[in-house]
Design a protein around this motif. Structure first.
Motif, PDB file in Angstrom:
ATOM      1  N   GLY A  44       0.782  -1.217   0.109  1.00 29.88           N
ATOM      2  CA  GLY A  44       0.131   0.122   0.015  1.00 29.88           C
ATOM      3  C   GLY A  44       0.847   1.214  -0.132  1.00 29.88           C
ATOM      4  O   GLY A  44       0.495   2.203  -0.881  1.00 29.88           O
ATOM      5  N   THR A  45       1.999   1.140   0.782  1.00 29.09           N
ATOM      6  CA  THR A  45       2.892   2.478   0.941  1.00 29.09           C
ATOM      7  C   THR A  45       3.588   2.724  -0.572  1.00 29.09           C
ATOM      8  O   THR A  45       3.728   3.788  -1.001  1.00 29.09           O
ATOM      9  CB  THR A  45       3.922   2.084   2.089  1.00 29.09           C
ATOM     10  N   ALA A  51       2.132   6.887  -6.753  1.00 30.33           N
ATOM     11  CA  ALA A  51       0.933   7.825  -7.447  1.00 30.33           C
ATOM     12  C   ALA A  51       1.055   9.292  -7.218  1.00 30.33           C
ATOM     13  O   ALA A  51       0.410  10.160  -7.665  1.00 30.33           O
ATOM     14  CB  ALA A  51      -0.380   7.351  -6.702  1.00 30.33           C
ATOM     15  N   LEU A  52       1.906   9.560  -6.103  1.00 34.50           N
ATOM     16  CA  LEU A  52       2.036  10.869  -5.613  1.00 34.50           C
ATOM     17  C   LEU A  52       2.416  12.071  -6.882  1.00 34.50           C
ATOM     18  O   LEU A  52       3.336  11.637  -7.603  1.00 34.50           O
ATOM     19  CB  LEU A  52       2.871  11.205  -4.508  1.00 34.50           C
ATOM     20  N   GLN A 164      -6.963  -0.358   1.344  1.00 33.06           N
ATOM     21  CA  GLN A 164      -7.537  -1.630   0.710  1.00 33.06           C
ATOM     22  C   GLN A 164      -9.035  -1.527   0.605  1.00 33.06           C
ATOM     23  O   GLN A 164      -9.698  -1.136   1.651  1.00 33.06           O
ATOM     24  CB  GLN A 164      -7.259  -3.110   1.245  1.00 33.06           C
ATOM     25  N   LYS A 165      -9.760  -1.974  -0.460  1.00 31.14           N
ATOM     26  CA  LYS A 165     -11.111  -1.891  -0.634  1.00 31.14           C
ATOM     27  C   LYS A 165     -11.701  -2.803   0.445  1.00 31.14           C
ATOM     28  O   LYS A 165     -12.474  -2.335   1.192  1.00 31.14           O
ATOM     29  CB  LYS A 165     -11.541  -2.431  -1.954  1.00 31.14           C
ATOM     30  N   LYS A 166     -10.892  -4.006   0.850  1.00 32.88           N
ATOM     31  CA  LYS A 166     -11.387  -5.024   1.834  1.00 32.88           C
ATOM     32  C   LYS A 166     -11.272  -4.387   3.187  1.00 32.88           C
ATOM     33  O   LYS A 166     -11.836  -4.823   4.054  1.00 32.88           O
ATOM     34  CB  LYS A 166     -10.887  -6.279   1.650  1.00 32.88           C
ATOM     35  N   THR A 187      -5.728   6.268  -7.969  1.00 32.94           N
ATOM     36  CA  THR A 187      -5.216   4.994  -8.692  1.00 32.94           C
ATOM     37  C   THR A 187      -5.817   3.975  -7.950  1.00 32.94           C
ATOM     38  O   THR A 187      -5.886   4.004  -6.758  1.00 32.94           O
ATOM     39  CB  THR A 187      -3.580   4.992  -8.700  1.00 32.94           C
ATOM     40  N   ARG A 188      -5.956   2.646  -8.645  1.00 32.04           N
ATOM     41  CA  ARG A 188      -6.486   1.498  -7.758  1.00 32.04           C
ATOM     42  C   ARG A 188      -5.140   0.337  -8.444  1.00 32.04           C
ATOM     43  O   ARG A 188      -4.936   0.355  -9.174  1.00 32.04           O
ATOM     44  CB  ARG A 188      -7.646   1.066  -8.246  1.00 32.04           C
ATOM     45  N   ASN A 189      -4.760  -0.413  -7.475  1.00 32.02           N
ATOM     46  CA  ASN A 189      -3.828  -1.372  -7.797  1.00 32.02           C
ATOM     47  C   ASN A 189      -4.028  -2.691  -6.632  1.00 32.02           C
ATOM     48  O   ASN A 189      -3.592  -2.397  -5.770  1.00 32.02           O
ATOM     49  CB  ASN A 189      -2.287  -0.583  -7.739  1.00 32.02           C
TER      50      ASN A 189
END
Length: 202
Positions: A44-45, A51-52, A164-166, A187-189
């Motif tokens: 996540g980091t 993305a920054l 996270q989505k979850k 963004t999503r990854n």
């Protein structure tokens, strides 16, 4: 079990050092037991850092909120040598590591200090606040990180968050929308979402 958001972790020390490329920078990190993601920079980091961008960011210092041993704040300091990056965490062991990692990587435009969310920051105001929030600390903590950000941002200041989505992305996206009247998925990854809100009026 002792969590990484403990003020003074009591778990026995077991330091390790590794080098990791974040954006274009090869940075060396020393980590330890009792801190978040001690083995490697968590995904996540890495998604947040990649993305920054600094488009539309007003002048002023930036805040790495819940800095851990320092990957987000130290990368920003390398990218933006003309800005001061403040890095705060509740975990004293993490702060000690962040200080050491700043020195190891010859980064001087950082100020690393303890704070429980914004509590020790008084009325400090920032151009941007960046966080991979401590999801395990609970919804109240993460919600406060979002809602109280408004008081610590300049006009047009930005809040960036990865989740996270979850682990609650739809909920926290809604809270950001309610707080700022705007939220953008940057963004999503692999299930991680980088969200950004902008303080549009003072």
């Amino acid at each position: 079990m002792e969590q990484y958001f403990t003020t003074h972790p009591q778990v026995e020390h077991q330091q390790r050092t590794f080098t990791f490329q974040l954006r274009t920078h090869n940075l060396q990190f020393t980590t330890d037991n009792g801190v978040f993601s001690k083995q490697i920079i968590d995904y996540g980091t890495r998604v947040l850092i990649a993305a920054l961008n600094w488009n539309g960011l007003p002048a002023g210092k930036l805040l790495d909120l819940g800095c851990g041993y320092g990957p987000i704040g130290l990368t920003m300091a390398k990218e933006l040598p003309q800005r001061l990056i403040e890095m705060v965490d509740i975990n004293q062991r993490a702060l000690t590591l962040a200080q050491a990692n700043a020195q190891t990587n010859h980064i001087s435009n950082v100020e690393i200090k303890p704070s429980n969310i914004y509590q020790q920051l008084n009325d400090q105001i920032y151009a941007g606040i960046y966080t991979n929030p401590p999801i395990r600390a609970g919804k109240v903590v993460v919600t406060n990180m979002i809602t109280q950000a408004v008081e610590h941002l300049k006009p047009n200041g930005q809040l960036w968050l990865v989740v996270q989505k979850k682990q609650g992305e739809p909920t926290y996206k809604k809270i950001m929308q309610q707080t700022f009247n705007n939220v953008q998925i940057i963004t999503r990854n692999k299930g991680y979402y980088v969200l950004k809100s902008v303080k549009t009026n003072d």
